[in-house]
Write an enzyme that holds these catalytic residues in place. Structure first.
Site, PDB file in Angstrom:
ATOM      1  CE1 TYR A   1      -7.491  -7.775   7.641  1.00  0.00           C
ATOM      2  CE2 TYR A   1      -5.505  -7.848   8.319  1.00  0.00           C
ATOM      3  CZ  TYR A   1      -6.690  -7.966   8.550  1.00  0.00           C
ATOM      4  OH  TYR A   1      -7.303  -8.538   9.742  1.00  0.00           O
TER       5      TYR A   1
ATOM      6  CB  CYS B   1      -2.870   2.873   5.820  1.00  0.00           C
ATOM      7  SG  CYS B   1      -2.555   0.829   5.500  1.00  0.00           S
TER       8      CYS B   1
ATOM      9  CE  LYS C   1     -13.973   0.350   6.868  1.00  0.00           C
ATOM     10  NZ  LYS C   1     -13.579   0.705   5.549  1.00  0.00           N
TER      11      LYS C   1
HETATM   12  P1  NAD Z   1      -0.028  -7.239   6.280  1.00  0.00           P
HETATM   13  O1  NAD Z   1       0.703  -7.127   7.501  1.00  0.00           O
HETATM   14  O2  NAD Z   1      -1.578  -7.517   6.460  1.00  0.00           O
HETATM   15  O3  NAD Z   1       0.491  -8.080   5.261  1.00  0.00           O
HETATM   16  C1  NAD Z   1       1.729  -8.194   5.003  1.00  0.00           C
HETATM   17  C2  NAD Z   1       2.378  -9.574   5.020  1.00  0.00           C
HETATM   18  O4  NAD Z   1       3.630  -9.574   4.373  1.00  0.00           O
HETATM   19  C3  NAD Z   1       2.243 -10.314   6.043  1.00  0.00           C
HETATM   20  O5  NAD Z   1       1.669 -11.548   6.161  1.00  0.00           O
HETATM   21  C4  NAD Z   1       4.094 -10.727   6.087  1.00  0.00           C
HETATM   22  O6  NAD Z   1       4.181 -11.822   6.679  1.00  0.00           O
HETATM   23  C5  NAD Z   1       4.450 -10.700   4.934  1.00  0.00           C
HETATM   24  N1  NAD Z   1       5.752 -10.388   4.571  1.00  0.00           N
HETATM   25  C6  NAD Z   1       6.615  -9.333   5.235  1.00  0.00           C
HETATM   26  N2  NAD Z   1       7.856  -9.541   4.601  1.00  0.00           N
HETATM   27  C7  NAD Z   1       8.042 -10.618   3.820  1.00  0.00           C
HETATM   28  C8  NAD Z   1       9.049 -11.188   3.143  1.00  0.00           C
HETATM   29  N3  NAD Z   1      10.347 -10.684   3.054  1.00  0.00           N
HETATM   30  N4  NAD Z   1       8.530 -12.458   2.301  1.00  0.00           N
HETATM   31  C9  NAD Z   1       7.445 -12.884   2.373  1.00  0.00           C
HETATM   32  N5  NAD Z   1       6.322 -12.184   3.202  1.00  0.00           N
HETATM   33  C10 NAD Z   1       6.708 -11.148   3.845  1.00  0.00           C
HETATM   34  O7  NAD Z   1      -0.166  -5.721   5.490  1.00  0.00           O
HETATM   35  P2  NAD Z   1      -1.451  -4.973   4.804  1.00  0.00           P
HETATM   36  O8  NAD Z   1      -2.370  -4.509   5.429  1.00  0.00           O
HETATM   37  O9  NAD Z   1      -1.537  -6.000   3.468  1.00  0.00           O
HETATM   38  O10 NAD Z   1      -0.475  -3.864   4.074  1.00  0.00           O
HETATM   39  C11 NAD Z   1       0.538  -4.312   2.952  1.00  0.00           C
HETATM   40  C12 NAD Z   1       0.994  -2.980   2.291  1.00  0.00           C
HETATM   41  O11 NAD Z   1      -0.005  -2.418   1.736  1.00  0.00           O
HETATM   42  C13 NAD Z   1       1.106  -1.706   3.293  1.00  0.00           C
HETATM   43  O12 NAD Z   1       2.450  -0.981   2.562  1.00  0.00           O
HETATM   44  C14 NAD Z   1       0.025  -0.929   3.478  1.00  0.00           C
HETATM   45  O13 NAD Z   1       0.357   0.253   3.880  1.00  0.00           O
HETATM   46  C15 NAD Z   1      -0.500  -1.075   2.122  1.00  0.00           C
HETATM   47  N6  NAD Z   1      -1.918  -1.015   2.271  1.00  0.00           N
HETATM   48  C16 NAD Z   1      -2.773  -1.429   2.954  1.00  0.00           C
HETATM   49  C17 NAD Z   1      -4.144  -1.314   2.857  1.00  0.00           C
HETATM   50  C18 NAD Z   1      -5.133  -2.084   3.793  1.00  0.00           C
HETATM   51  O14 NAD Z   1      -6.260  -1.979   3.894  1.00  0.00           O
HETATM   52  N7  NAD Z   1      -4.488  -2.809   4.715  1.00  0.00           N
HETATM   53  C19 NAD Z   1      -4.753  -0.809   1.759  1.00  0.00           C
HETATM   54  C20 NAD Z   1      -3.880  -0.275   0.940  1.00  0.00           C
HETATM   55  C21 NAD Z   1      -2.467  -0.134   1.028  1.00  0.00           C
HETATM   56  C1  UGA Z   2      -8.174   3.617   3.939  1.00  0.00           C
HETATM   57  C2  UGA Z   2      -8.485   4.324   2.776  1.00  0.00           C
HETATM   58  O1  UGA Z   2     -10.097   4.572   2.741  1.00  0.00           O
HETATM   59  C3  UGA Z   2      -8.063   3.336   1.611  1.00  0.00           C
HETATM   60  O2  UGA Z   2      -8.320   4.048   0.350  1.00  0.00           O
HETATM   61  C4  UGA Z   2      -6.667   3.013   1.718  1.00  0.00           C
HETATM   62  O3  UGA Z   2      -6.544   2.127   0.686  1.00  0.00           O
HETATM   63  C5  UGA Z   2      -6.556   2.340   3.070  1.00  0.00           C
HETATM   64  O4  UGA Z   2      -6.760   3.493   3.932  1.00  0.00           O
HETATM   65  C6  UGA Z   2      -4.998   1.960   3.011  1.00  0.00           C
HETATM   66  O5  UGA Z   2      -4.113   2.682   2.226  1.00  0.00           O
HETATM   67  O6  UGA Z   2      -4.704   1.437   4.007  1.00  0.00           O
HETATM   68  P1  UGA Z   2      -9.406   1.873   5.568  1.00  0.00           P
HETATM   69  O7  UGA Z   2      -8.280   2.487   6.492  1.00  0.00           O
HETATM   70  O8  UGA Z   2      -9.333   0.270   5.282  1.00  0.00           O
HETATM   71  O9  UGA Z   2      -9.125   2.406   4.249  1.00  0.00           O
HETATM   72  O10 UGA Z   2     -10.478   2.206   5.963  1.00  0.00           O
HETATM   73  P2  UGA Z   2     -11.366   3.609   5.828  1.00  0.00           P
HETATM   74  O11 UGA Z   2     -12.782   3.461   5.489  1.00  0.00           O
HETATM   75  O12 UGA Z   2     -10.672   4.768   5.343  1.00  0.00           O
HETATM   76  O13 UGA Z   2     -11.587   3.918   7.515  1.00  0.00           O
HETATM   77  C7  UGA Z   2     -10.360   4.473   8.001  1.00  0.00           C
HETATM   78  C8  UGA Z   2     -10.990   4.871   9.419  1.00  0.00           C
HETATM   79  O14 UGA Z   2     -11.546   6.356   9.450  1.00  0.00           O
HETATM   80  C9  UGA Z   2     -11.532   4.173  10.323  1.00  0.00           C
HETATM   81  O15 UGA Z   2     -11.393   3.857  11.474  1.00  0.00           O
HETATM   82  C10 UGA Z   2     -13.309   4.542  10.272  1.00  0.00           C
HETATM   83  O16 UGA Z   2     -13.989   4.120  11.072  1.00  0.00           O
HETATM   84  C11 UGA Z   2     -12.812   5.857  10.168  1.00  0.00           C
HETATM   85  N1  UGA Z   2     -13.936   6.709   9.308  1.00  0.00           N
HETATM   86  C12 UGA Z   2     -13.996   6.864   7.977  1.00  0.00           C
HETATM   87  C13 UGA Z   2     -14.666   7.649  10.264  1.00  0.00           C
HETATM   88  O17 UGA Z   2     -14.497   7.807  11.413  1.00  0.00           O
HETATM   89  N2  UGA Z   2     -15.376   8.505   9.454  1.00  0.00           N
HETATM   90  C14 UGA Z   2     -15.631   8.351   8.201  1.00  0.00           C
HETATM   91  O18 UGA Z   2     -16.659   9.096   7.661  1.00  0.00           O
HETATM   92  C15 UGA Z   2     -14.902   7.576   7.403  1.00  0.00           C
END
Ligand code: NAD
Ligand code: UGA
Length: 476
Positions: free
Chosen positions: A16, A283, A346
């Site tokens: 993601y 997260c 969400k």
């Molecule tokens: P995700 O699970 O969607 O993707 C991670 C990918 O990494 C997977 O496809 C997995 O197969 C791959 N992977 C793991 N180990 C590997 C390796 N050794 N070699 C190659 N590929 C490998 O995770 P994500 O949601 O993208 O989150 C990644 C990081 O970013 C996390 O630390 C998360 O906390 C952070 N983050 C996520 C979001 C979000 O909205 N999802 C937002 C900000 C930060």
């Molecule tokens: C959140 C943060 O907003 C991002 O800045 C961050 O990068 C990310 O986590 C991450 O580190 O993974 P995300 O989890 O994708 O993003 O979505 P949000 O919009 O933050 O919503 C999180 C949860 O809170 C959802 O379940 C949403 O429905 C809920 N929410 C959000 C509420 O119930 N009320 C609100 O007013 C806002």
């Protein structure tokens, strides 16, 4: 020697964060070749799928960018090692879930995938390489990465003095569902590091589309901690407003009015004050628990307890909604049919990780309810997996019958047939346009609507002679 311009980027992790982040970077940096790598074969196959609607991640606007750039300067590949060897800059964007066993289980983040990446980079990098922490990591993970990079030896490293590394922290703040918008126009880009040349190289990439005043530079530990803190503060706001929502319901106040009243105070601000079914997503919980672990490890028990209460309240809140549904339906939902609208955590995402829907559905299943579920983007297999509704041939026929009671529908109106209640759990915009007269006709009477997102048209629901419970609304 450090190269001046970055020409090849490898991102490890096509999830993601890795997929959308690299897509937007590729759009604004046509002179850089960017390859998003992953060891998951299916994920890369889906990123390369000719049918653009089959990308593994649903994010508004993502398909257009991928369609335009794939094969030009944006590539998706399972060849992690090869792409490491040709990269000047490597983004580590792998998952960092909560540890499930050993020291810190249930709280600390498991960085084994990050460690695996560092080992691969140490082995296959060919020249000076900048390693960028994109994943959200425990504070001081950069030290672990540096340690591995310096201690793992490779034949190339012995021969070539040109192989060296810099580690930067560049946490990602995108939110799912608005990832492309957030990446195109971020509130800030945070770069933590020591080496000014490496920092400049990363900063120049962002400067292709982000105004320089929005790029913040800190030391590496502040950058790592700022990411955890941002998520903790955001989640804390949701637990705060959900706790006030419960008070509103008990006192005749309306949480929407309270949110508006406090949100106009510029010190508080209007965003992130929507009461809901409890925060989900991969997260918030993980990152707060990571902070809790850090605080208790450092002997700061009061700090740990303060942040842990945000997660505890979130759990209590989801459970409160399940209990309330049972109470309103005359104290039992055994064999009653309940329509669940929304399974993603969400709107505008197909991600179900830690979705409030999972816990609430499981609570309702425990009470014996028959669920009929609809979500416009979440795949049926995903819902079956999340709720453990898997029909295994080993199961005896009684349990099998029980499992086949539940259904996942492709048409929202099909979920209403003979339902005793409709529970809205995700704020998909189509749920605000439901024809409640049709719903009423299809439901068993008396029919209930439980709106945990406060998005349905109350007047129309009530006019259709349905009972309504709305989150945080004590006025009914
Ligand atoms: P995700 O699970 O969607 O993707 C991670 C990918 O990494 C997977 O496809 C997995 O197969 C791959 N992977 C793991 N180990 C590997 C390796 N050794 N070699 C190659 N590929 C490998 O995770 P994500 O949601 O993208 O989150 C990644 C990081 O970013 C996390 O630390 C998360 O906390 C952070 N983050 C996520 C979001 C979000 O909205 N999802 C937002 C900000 C930060
Ligand atoms: C959140 C943060 O907003 C991002 O800045 C961050 O990068 C990310 O986590 C991450 O580190 O993974 P995300 O989890 O994708 O993003 O979505 P949000 O919009 O933050 O919503 C999180 C949860 O809170 C959802 O379940 C949403 O429905 C809920 N929410 C959000 C509420 O119930 N009320 C609100 O007013 C806002």
């Amino acid at each position: 020697m450090l190269k001046k311009k970055i020409k090849n980027i490898c991102c490890i992790g096509a999830g993601y964060v890795g997929g959308p982040t690299m897509a937007v970077m590729a759009k604004h940096c046509p002179d850089i070749q960017i390859t998003v790598t992953d060891n998951n074969i299916e994920r890369i196959r889906d990123w390369n799928s000719e049918d653009i609607s089959k990308l593994p991640i649903y994010e508004p606007g993502l398909d257009i960018i991928v369609n335009n750039l794939r094969g030009k300067n944006l590539h998706f590949s399972n060849e992690v090692e090869k792409n490491i060897s040709i990269a000047d800059m490597i983004f580590i964007s792998v998952n960092t879930p909560t540890k499930t066993q050993g020291i810190g289980a249930g709280k600390a983040s498991d960085i084994k995938w990050v460690e695996a990446c560092a080992r691969l980079v140490a082995k296959y990098a060919q020249n000076h390489t900048i390693i960028v922490e994109k994943s959200t990591l425990p504070v001081r993970t950069a030290e672990v990465i540096k340690n591995i990079l310096e201690s793992v030896s490779s034949p190339e490293k012995e021969e070539k003095s040109s192989i060296s590394f810099d580690v930067l922290s560049n946490p990602e703040f995108l939110a799912e569902g608005s990832a492309i918008r957030d990446l195109e126009n971020p509130d800030r880009v945070l770069i933590g590091g020591e080496n000014h040349i490496a920092i400049k190289a990363l900063s120049e990439i962002y400067e292709n589309w982000v105004p320089v005043e929005k790029i913040l530079y800190t030391n590496i530990w502040s950058s790592e901690l700022a990411k955890l803190t941002a998520n903790a503060f955001l989640a804390q706001r949701i637990s705060s407003i959900n706790s006030i929502g419960a008070l509103c319901e008990a006192t005749g106040a309306d949480v929407k009015e309270v949110s508006r009243a406090i949100g106009t105070d510029s010190r508080i601000g209007a965003k992130f004050l929507d009461a809901g079914p409890g925060f989900g997503g991969s997260c918030f919980k993980k990152d707060i628990l990571n902070l809790v672990y850090l605080a208790s490890y450092l002997g700061l028990d009061e700090v740990a307890n303060f942040w842990e209460s945000v997660v505890k309240l979130n759990y209590w809140h989801k459970n409160r909604i399940s209990r309330l549904i049972v109470e309103k339906l005359f104290g039992t939902i055994s064999d009653k049919k309940i329509a669940i609208l929304g399974f993603a955590f969400k709107a505008n995402t197909n991600d179900t990780r830690e979705s409030a829907s999972i816990q609430i559905c499981k609570d309702l299943l425990d009470e014996g309810a028959i669920l009929s579920i609809y979500d416009p983007k979440v795949l049926e297999e995903q819902i079956i997996r999340d709720l453990n509704l898997i029909e295994s041939p080993q199961l005896n026929s009684k349990i099998k019958n029980n499992l086949s009671r539940h259904s996942i529908k492709k048409n929202i109106y099909d979920t209403f047939q003979n339902a005793d209640a409709i529970v809205v759990l995700t704020e998909w915009s189509e749920f605000s346009k439901i024809n409640w007269e049709i719903a009423y006709q299809r439901m068993r009477k008396p029919g209930w609507v439980f709106d945990s997102r406060s998005i349905v048209n109350s007047e129309k629901v009530l006019k259709a002679k349905l009972n309504l419970w709305k989150i945080g609304d004590g006025t009914q």
